[in-house]
Design a protein around this motif. Sequence first.
Motif, PDB file in Angstrom:
ATOM      1  N   TRP A 164       0.807  -1.218   0.000  1.00 16.26           N
ATOM      2  CA  TRP A 164       0.000   0.000   0.000  1.00 16.26           C
ATOM      3  C   TRP A 164       0.837   1.264   0.000  1.00 16.26           C
ATOM      4  CZ3 TRP A 164      -4.096  -2.061  -1.574  1.00 16.26           C
ATOM      5  CH2 TRP A 164      -4.510  -3.301  -1.104  1.00 16.26           C
ATOM      6  N   GLY A 165       1.969   1.246  -0.692  1.00 18.72           N
ATOM      7  CA  GLY A 165       2.699   2.476  -0.888  1.00 18.72           C
ATOM      8  C   GLY A 165       3.981   2.634  -0.098  1.00 18.72           C
ATOM      9  N   ALA A 166       4.287   1.714   0.809  1.00 15.70           N
ATOM     10  CA  ALA A 166       5.524   1.840   1.563  1.00 15.70           C
ATOM     11  C   ALA A 166       6.738   1.695   0.651  1.00 15.70           C
ATOM     12  CB  ALA A 166       5.576   0.809   2.683  1.00 15.70           C
ATOM     13  N   LEU A 167       6.610   0.887  -0.380  1.00 16.67           N
ATOM     14  CA  LEU A 167       7.661   0.702  -1.382  1.00 16.67           C
ATOM     15  C   LEU A 167       7.059   1.025  -2.756  1.00 16.67           C
ATOM     16  CD1 LEU A 167       9.136  -2.663  -0.093  1.00 16.67           C
ATOM     17  CD2 LEU A 167      10.070  -0.381   0.231  1.00 16.67           C
ATOM     18  N   PRO A 168       7.031   2.274  -3.127  1.00 17.03           N
ATOM     19  CA  PRO A 168       6.345   2.686  -4.364  1.00 17.03           C
ATOM     20  C   PRO A 168       7.144   2.334  -5.632  1.00 17.03           C
ATOM     21  CG  PRO A 168       7.353   4.570  -3.342  1.00 17.03           C
ATOM     22  CD  PRO A 168       7.582   3.405  -2.415  1.00 17.03           C
ATOM     23  N   ALA A 169       7.123   1.076  -6.015  1.00 10.89           N
ATOM     24  CA  ALA A 169       7.844   0.637  -7.210  1.00 10.89           C
ATOM     25  C   ALA A 169       6.889   0.602  -8.403  1.00 10.89           C
ATOM     26  CB  ALA A 169       8.437  -0.741  -6.978  1.00 10.89           C
ATOM     27  N   ALA A 170       7.437   0.810  -9.589  1.00 13.74           N
ATOM     28  CA  ALA A 170       6.634   0.783 -10.809  1.00 13.74           C
ATOM     29  C   ALA A 170       7.473   0.276 -11.969  1.00 13.74           C
ATOM     30  CB  ALA A 170       6.107   2.182 -11.136  1.00 13.74           C
ATOM     31  N   THR A 171       6.792  -0.276 -12.951  1.00 13.54           N
ATOM     32  CA  THR A 171       7.423  -0.702 -14.194  1.00 13.54           C
ATOM     33  C   THR A 171       6.589  -0.162 -15.342  1.00 13.54           C
ATOM     34  OG1 THR A 171       8.255  -2.737 -13.195  1.00 13.54           O
ATOM     35  CG2 THR A 171       8.121  -2.679 -15.589  1.00 13.54           C
ATOM     36  N   CYS A 213      11.189  -2.967 -27.873  1.00 11.67           N
ATOM     37  CA  CYS A 213      10.614  -2.698 -26.560  1.00 11.67           C
ATOM     38  C   CYS A 213      11.582  -1.891 -25.700  1.00 11.67           C
ATOM     39  CB  CYS A 213      10.304  -4.024 -25.872  1.00 11.67           C
ATOM     40  SG  CYS A 213       9.561  -3.832 -24.250  1.00 11.67           S
ATOM     41  N   VAL A 214      11.015  -1.086 -24.810  1.00 15.05           N
ATOM     42  CA  VAL A 214      11.770  -0.420 -23.744  1.00 15.05           C
ATOM     43  C   VAL A 214      11.028  -0.712 -22.450  1.00 15.05           C
ATOM     44  CG1 VAL A 214      12.560   1.772 -22.784  1.00 15.05           C
ATOM     45  CG2 VAL A 214      12.580   1.429 -25.255  1.00 15.05           C
ATOM     46  N   LEU A 215      11.755  -1.215 -21.458  1.00 17.67           N
ATOM     47  CA  LEU A 215      11.203  -1.520 -20.144  1.00 17.67           C
ATOM     48  C   LEU A 215      11.931  -0.635 -19.135  1.00 17.67           C
ATOM     49  CD1 LEU A 215      10.375  -4.894 -18.619  1.00 17.67           C
ATOM     50  CD2 LEU A 215      11.967  -3.426 -17.418  1.00 17.67           C
ATOM     51  N   ILE A 216      11.172   0.093 -18.337  1.00 20.41           N
ATOM     52  CA  ILE A 216      11.749   1.003 -17.344  1.00 20.41           C
ATOM     53  C   ILE A 216      11.199   0.620 -15.976  1.00 20.41           C
ATOM     54  CG2 ILE A 216      12.011   3.402 -16.606  1.00 20.41           C
ATOM     55  CD1 ILE A 216      11.323   4.163 -19.561  1.00 20.41           C
ATOM     56  N   ARG A 217      12.097   0.354 -15.027  1.00 27.74           N
ATOM     57  CA  ARG A 217      11.711   0.050 -13.651  1.00 27.74           C
ATOM     58  C   ARG A 217      12.273   1.131 -12.744  1.00 27.74           C
ATOM     59  NH1 ARG A 217      13.492  -6.082 -14.157  1.00 27.74           N
ATOM     60  NH2 ARG A 217      11.546  -6.909 -14.991  1.00 27.74           N
ATOM     61  N   GLY A 218      11.522   1.446 -11.694  1.00 28.65           N
ATOM     62  CA  GLY A 218      12.028   2.442 -10.763  1.00 28.65           C
ATOM     63  C   GLY A 218      11.059   2.741  -9.646  1.00 28.65           C
ATOM     64  N   ARG A 219      11.349   3.813  -8.958  1.00 28.08           N
ATOM     65  CA  ARG A 219      10.517   4.287  -7.855  1.00 28.08           C
ATOM     66  C   ARG A 219       9.479   5.249  -8.402  1.00 28.08           C
ATOM     67  NH1 ARG A 219      10.660   8.715  -4.773  1.00 28.08           N
ATOM     68  NH2 ARG A 219      12.608   9.419  -5.689  1.00 28.08           N
ATOM     69  N   LEU A 227       8.207   8.685 -12.567  1.00 27.35           N
ATOM     70  CA  LEU A 227       9.005   7.484 -12.403  1.00 27.35           C
ATOM     71  C   LEU A 227      10.476   7.871 -12.351  1.00 27.35           C
ATOM     72  CD1 LEU A 227       9.056   4.401 -12.288  1.00 27.35           C
ATOM     73  CD2 LEU A 227       9.054   4.380 -14.778  1.00 27.35           C
ATOM     74  N   HIS A 228      11.148   7.482 -11.273  1.00 28.33           N
ATOM     75  CA  HIS A 228      12.585   7.712 -11.111  1.00 28.33           C
ATOM     76  C   HIS A 228      13.280   6.402 -11.488  1.00 28.33           C
ATOM     77  CE1 HIS A 228      11.916  11.514  -8.935  1.00 28.33           C
ATOM     78  NE2 HIS A 228      10.876  10.890  -8.403  1.00 28.33           N
ATOM     79  N   PRO A 229      13.807   6.287 -12.721  1.00 30.61           N
ATOM     80  CA  PRO A 229      14.339   5.016 -13.203  1.00 30.61           C
ATOM     81  C   PRO A 229      15.538   4.512 -12.402  1.00 30.61           C
ATOM     82  CG  PRO A 229      14.058   6.572 -15.010  1.00 30.61           C
ATOM     83  CD  PRO A 229      13.860   7.329 -13.740  1.00 30.61           C
ATOM     84  N   THR A 230      15.515   3.212 -12.154  1.00 27.94           N
ATOM     85  CA  THR A 230      16.666   2.530 -11.567  1.00 27.94           C
ATOM     86  C   THR A 230      17.212   1.480 -12.531  1.00 27.94           C
ATOM     87  OG1 THR A 230      15.210   0.943 -10.467  1.00 27.94           O
ATOM     88  CG2 THR A 230      15.896   2.873  -9.191  1.00 27.94           C
TER      89      THR A 230
END
Length: 70
Positions: free
Chosen positions: A7-14, A28-34, A55-58
């Motif tokens: 529920w948002g404690a670790l706001p990860a997204a792809t 394709c381009v895949l971006i993962r981050g916060r 999205l802050h990419p990691t």
Amino acid sequence: MNTAWMWGALPAATMVVDDVLPPWRPRCVLIRGRAEALAAATGPDGEPAGPIIRLHPTEVISWGMEFAAE
């Protein structure tokens, strides 16, 4: 069970952007981050853009980009 991460404690997204060029050339381009939810943002032109998710990419992975010029 600790469900805080759900529920948002670790706001990860792809984010994935893909397409297929004929006859069969996927790319394709895949971006993962916060992810960060912003109630109000400003666009590149200085105008209000409204609420957005930034999205802050990691990690960035891409494939098939040799067809990018087509």
